[in-house]
Design a protein around this motif. Structure first.
Motif, PDB file in Angstrom:
ATOM      1  N   MET A  83     -11.492  17.942   9.286  1.00 57.40           N
ATOM      2  CA  MET A  83     -11.931  16.922   9.065  1.00 57.40           C
ATOM      3  C   MET A  83     -11.146  16.337   7.862  1.00 57.40           C
ATOM      4  N   GLY A  84     -10.409  17.341   7.077  1.00 56.52           N
ATOM      5  CA  GLY A  84      -9.542  17.043   5.713  1.00 56.52           C
ATOM      6  C   GLY A  84      -8.350  16.503   6.333  1.00 56.52           C
ATOM      7  N   ALA A  85      -7.466  16.896   7.478  1.00 53.48           N
ATOM      8  CA  ALA A  85      -6.421  16.576   7.989  1.00 53.48           C
ATOM      9  C   ALA A  85      -6.911  14.917   8.666  1.00 53.48           C
ATOM     10  N   ALA A  86      -8.060  14.851   9.227  1.00 49.93           N
ATOM     11  CA  ALA A  86      -8.389  13.512   9.907  1.00 49.93           C
ATOM     12  C   ALA A  86      -8.468  12.404   8.746  1.00 49.93           C
ATOM     13  N   TRP A  87      -9.288  12.849   7.742  1.00 48.26           N
ATOM     14  CA  TRP A  87      -9.389  11.750   6.597  1.00 48.26           C
ATOM     15  C   TRP A  87      -8.018  11.631   5.949  1.00 48.26           C
ATOM     16  N   GLY A  88      -7.148  12.531   5.753  1.00 50.59           N
ATOM     17  CA  GLY A  88      -5.866  12.506   5.063  1.00 50.59           C
ATOM     18  C   GLY A  88      -5.034  11.470   6.035  1.00 50.59           C
ATOM     19  N   VAL A  89      -5.187  11.665   7.340  1.00 57.35           N
ATOM     20  CA  VAL A  89      -4.285  10.609   8.223  1.00 57.35           C
ATOM     21  C   VAL A  89      -4.703   9.407   8.213  1.00 57.35           C
ATOM     22  N   VAL A  90      -6.056   9.103   7.897  1.00 55.27           N
ATOM     23  CA  VAL A  90      -6.584   7.822   7.798  1.00 55.27           C
ATOM     24  C   VAL A  90      -6.078   7.043   6.681  1.00 55.27           C
ATOM     25  N   LEU A  91      -6.232   7.715   5.496  1.00 57.11           N
ATOM     26  CA  LEU A  91      -5.985   7.150   4.211  1.00 57.11           C
ATOM     27  C   LEU A  91      -4.281   6.866   4.274  1.00 57.11           C
ATOM     28  N   LEU A  92      -3.448   7.734   4.774  1.00 55.22           N
ATOM     29  CA  LEU A  92      -2.036   7.471   4.795  1.00 55.22           C
ATOM     30  C   LEU A  92      -1.932   6.279   5.655  1.00 55.22           C
ATOM     31  N   GLY A  94      -4.052   3.822   5.784  1.00 49.93           N
ATOM     32  CA  GLY A  94      -4.256   2.715   5.014  1.00 49.93           C
ATOM     33  C   GLY A  94      -3.317   2.262   3.980  1.00 49.93           C
ATOM     34  N   LEU A  95      -2.785   3.402   3.527  1.00 49.84           N
ATOM     35  CA  LEU A  95      -1.782   3.062   2.335  1.00 49.84           C
ATOM     36  C   LEU A  95      -0.436   2.384   3.058  1.00 49.84           C
ATOM     37  N   PHE A  96      -0.123   2.782   4.327  1.00 48.63           N
ATOM     38  CA  PHE A  96       0.935   2.270   5.040  1.00 48.63           C
ATOM     39  C   PHE A  96       0.577   0.497   5.288  1.00 48.63           C
ATOM     40  N   PHE A  97      -0.795   0.379   5.702  1.00 47.52           N
ATOM     41  CA  PHE A  97      -0.990  -0.822   5.920  1.00 47.52           C
ATOM     42  C   PHE A  97      -0.927  -1.754   4.939  1.00 47.52           C
ATOM     43  N   SER A  98      -1.196  -1.254   3.747  1.00 48.80           N
ATOM     44  CA  SER A  98      -1.138  -2.082   2.159  1.00 48.80           C
ATOM     45  C   SER A  98       0.223  -2.437   2.056  1.00 48.80           C
ATOM     46  N   PHE A  99       0.986  -1.603   2.534  1.00 46.07           N
ATOM     47  CA  PHE A  99       2.619  -1.690   2.308  1.00 46.07           C
ATOM     48  C   PHE A  99       3.027  -3.101   3.217  1.00 46.07           C
ATOM     49  N   LEU A 100       2.247  -2.945   4.291  1.00 48.49           N
ATOM     50  CA  LEU A 100       2.796  -4.044   5.437  1.00 48.49           C
ATOM     51  C   LEU A 100       2.502  -5.407   5.032  1.00 48.49           C
ATOM     52  N   VAL A 104       0.975  -2.968  -1.658  1.00 51.69           N
ATOM     53  CA  VAL A 104       0.674  -1.593  -1.963  1.00 51.69           C
ATOM     54  C   VAL A 104       0.824  -1.308  -3.424  1.00 51.69           C
ATOM     55  N   GLY A 105       1.859  -2.403  -4.167  1.00 51.19           N
ATOM     56  CA  GLY A 105       1.848  -2.273  -5.684  1.00 51.19           C
ATOM     57  C   GLY A 105       0.318  -2.523  -6.481  1.00 51.19           C
ATOM     58  N   ASN A 106      -0.552  -3.219  -5.860  1.00 53.16           N
ATOM     59  CA  ASN A 106      -1.782  -3.249  -6.334  1.00 53.16           C
ATOM     60  C   ASN A 106      -2.720  -2.337  -6.098  1.00 53.16           C
ATOM     61  N   VAL A 107      -2.473  -1.457  -5.222  1.00 58.46           N
ATOM     62  CA  VAL A 107      -3.207  -0.217  -4.807  1.00 58.46           C
ATOM     63  C   VAL A 107      -3.359   0.852  -5.830  1.00 58.46           C
ATOM     64  N   SER A 108      -4.418   1.306  -6.342  1.00 60.98           N
ATOM     65  CA  SER A 108      -4.616   2.194  -7.378  1.00 60.98           C
ATOM     66  C   SER A 108      -4.612   3.626  -6.611  1.00 60.98           C
ATOM     67  N   ARG A 109      -3.382   4.584  -6.657  1.00 62.39           N
ATOM     68  CA  ARG A 109      -3.150   5.764  -6.058  1.00 62.39           C
ATOM     69  C   ARG A 109      -4.400   6.717  -6.403  1.00 62.39           C
ATOM     70  N   LEU A 110      -4.774   6.518  -7.764  1.00 58.50           N
ATOM     71  CA  LEU A 110      -5.796   7.319  -8.374  1.00 58.50           C
ATOM     72  C   LEU A 110      -7.159   7.225  -7.607  1.00 58.50           C
ATOM     73  N   TRP A 111      -7.492   5.879  -7.559  1.00 59.48           N
ATOM     74  CA  TRP A 111      -8.644   5.703  -6.595  1.00 59.48           C
ATOM     75  C   TRP A 111      -8.770   6.156  -5.403  1.00 59.48           C
ATOM     76  N   MET A 112      -7.637   6.111  -4.738  1.00 55.85           N
ATOM     77  CA  MET A 112      -7.431   6.748  -3.339  1.00 55.85           C
ATOM     78  C   MET A 112      -7.722   8.143  -3.190  1.00 55.85           C
ATOM     79  N   PHE A 113      -7.194   9.018  -4.308  1.00 53.84           N
ATOM     80  CA  PHE A 113      -7.341  10.226  -4.445  1.00 53.84           C
ATOM     81  C   PHE A 113      -8.851  10.658  -4.691  1.00 53.84           C
ATOM     82  N   TYR A 114      -9.363   9.644  -5.640  1.00 52.13           N
ATOM     83  CA  TYR A 114     -10.780  10.028  -5.815  1.00 52.13           C
ATOM     84  C   TYR A 114     -11.781   9.797  -4.667  1.00 52.13           C
ATOM     85  N   TRP A 115     -11.148   8.803  -3.828  1.00 50.39           N
ATOM     86  CA  TRP A 115     -11.876   8.463  -2.482  1.00 50.39           C
ATOM     87  C   TRP A 115     -11.879   9.689  -1.530  1.00 50.39           C
TER      88      TRP A 115
END
Length: 468
Positions: A83-92, A94-100, A104-115
């Motif tokens: 589950m941890g691996a699956a959820w981590g892959v999903v967020l990665l 998502g981060l790549f999607f924000s780059f596309l 990506v500069g507007n995304v809070s990395r700390l918020w993603m960590f909390y999420w």
């Protein structure tokens, strides 16, 4: 009613997938409040977009990590790691999607960590709730799976015993197909006997069986092939649990070799990375011990030289890791004597033993120079005690598992020694008990186990009624 959950498993899976999406949506909102202190909708829009995008992606990708397959009888930590691996892959992703989309500069990395943290906590809590609700239902006889066991050797009987004792796993053994001599060992009269493998398919269909457990031994390859053909039209889960309990093994780790699955039968746990950790611990401990014990070594050396002529240290060949010969060091405890190709074990009131030697042997202080062997890499601090070469030749034919002791480095102290198996082994039974404890240590090794043995030895393992 009893099969309600099983017959609606696809609906249960869909419900859990939707609940996971809801859990992740709520976790993202909670993470937003923790980090931004305002609702997520009032933050830059990319966060809301990522919230819905990743939640939808989890709905699609989580099944690929087998998070919705039946988990009865399997390890919960394994599920949580998936589950941890699956959820981590999903967020990665998502981060790549924000780059596309150039946000990506507007995304809070700390918020993603909390999420991620809130999401994992919520997913685990939800899984625990589902797991224990299903577990409770199974103890009440609901949501059980009916099972046929093929083969009733040691493994078949053990599988049956565990199914009975661990009723929360929800497996109900309905029938056994076994040879007559094994079938006679079935004590429960409610268990049906299937007389031949040709009748298994008919029994499965007639009694709505959910799983077949094949527990035939490894050498029954022709029977396994025949059974596979006979069950080709039997549309239930079929598990092969090889009957390996009768094999004396050090380990049974699955691996990959030349692209094919293999099972390591005599690979100790203390190998690979564990072996590196153990070796570093051994050598560090031995160097520190030699430094601290140097004054004691000097005193013992003087006493030995005064007691009788001859060297301070005694060397004798022993078998080490994988049967490699080395010289073990001890403080000399006997008068100089010659033995004609036969090693005579020391006995009580042995005239060859010097007065200081008797004290050294009784307190095991004569073994301390073996820290030199540890530094040289021939021995470990903890492991099976090395025996004389002649004893190895004698007992390897008398005890079938005797030589498995040499799959690890011998030790200064060991699991057998702290349980009282020290000193003279003048009978096969005594040696068998020592070997039994040695193999238990090899099969269950851990660094913490080594530390416990060292502490135990330091406080109560240096003396014993059999040490002379």
């Amino acid at each position: 009613m009893r099969d309600l959950i099983i017959t609606n498993s696809s609906r249960l899976e869909l419900s859990m997938r939707l609940m996971d999406v809801l859990v992740l949506e709520l976790a993202g909102g909670i993470a937003g409040l923790i980090h931004f202190h305002i609702p997520l909708a009032d933050t830059p829009p990319i966060h809301t977009v990522l919230l819905h995008f990743c939640s939808a992606l989890a709905f699609l990708l989580f099944p690929k990590f087998e998070l919705y397959t039946s988990w009865r009888g399997r390890s919960l930590p394994d599920m949580f790691m998936r589950m941890g691996a699956a959820w981590g892959v999903v967020l990665l992703i998502g981060l790549f999607f924000s780059f596309l989309v150039h946000h990506v500069g507007n995304v809070s990395r700390l918020w993603m960590f909390y999420w991620y943290a809130c999401g994992m906590t919520s997913l685990i809590a939800f899984r625990f709730a589902v797991y224990y609700v299903l577990r409770y239902l199974r103890t009440k006889g609901l949501n059980n799976k009916r099972v046929v066991i093929v083969g009733y050797g040691s493994t078949g009987r053990e599988m049956h015993r565990r199914a009975l004792q661990q009723d929360w796993t929800g497996y109900d053994v309905k029938a056994v197909c076994a040879d007559p001599e094994d079938a006679d060992k079935i004590l429960d009269s409610s268990i049906a006997r299937i007389n031949s493998t040709e009748q298994i398919h008919q029994f499965v269909v007639a009694n709505h069986i959910h799983e077949i457990w094949i527990t035939l031994p490894l050498m029954a390859s022709p029977r396994l092939q025949e059974l596979q053909y006979q069950l080709r039209n039997t549309l239930v889960d079929i598990r092969w649990v090889p009957d390996i309990l009768g094999l004396q093994m050090l380990g049974n780790k699955m691996g990959n070799f030349l692209g094919l699955p293999v099972v390591d039968l005599n690979q100790p746990i203390s190998s690979g990375v564990n072996g590196i950790v153990k070796d570093l611990f051994d050598r560090t401990f031995a160097i520190v011990a030699l430094f601290l014990l140097m004054p004691l070594f000097i005193v013992i050396a003087i006493l030995i030289k005064r007691s009788s002529p001859g060297p301070v240290l005694f060397r004798q060949p022993r078998l080490g890791l994988n049967g490699r010969e080395f010289n073990v060091y001890k403080f000399r405890s006997m008068k100089i004597h010659q033995e004609q190709n036969v090693v005579t074990q020391a006995t009580k009131h042995d005239p060859r033993i010097t007065p200081i030697g008797a004290f050294l042997r009784r307190t095991s202080l004569d073994e301390l120079p073996q820290f030199i062997n540890v530094v040289l890499g021939d021995m470990s601090v903890v492991g099976p005690r090395p025996h004389a070469l002649q004893h190895n030749e004698m007992y390897k034919d008398l005890l079938e598992t005797y030589m498995l002791r040499h799959r690890v480095k011998p030790g200064i102290t060991g699991w057998a020694q702290i349980h009282g198996h020290r000193g003279e082994t003048d009978t096969v039974d005594k040696m068998a008990r020592r070997v039994e404890f040695d193999l238990h240590y090899i099969q269950h090794w851990s660094l913490w186990m080594d530390v416990r043995i060292i502490i135990w030895t330091a406080f109560k393992g240096w003396t014993g009624k059999n040490a002379y």
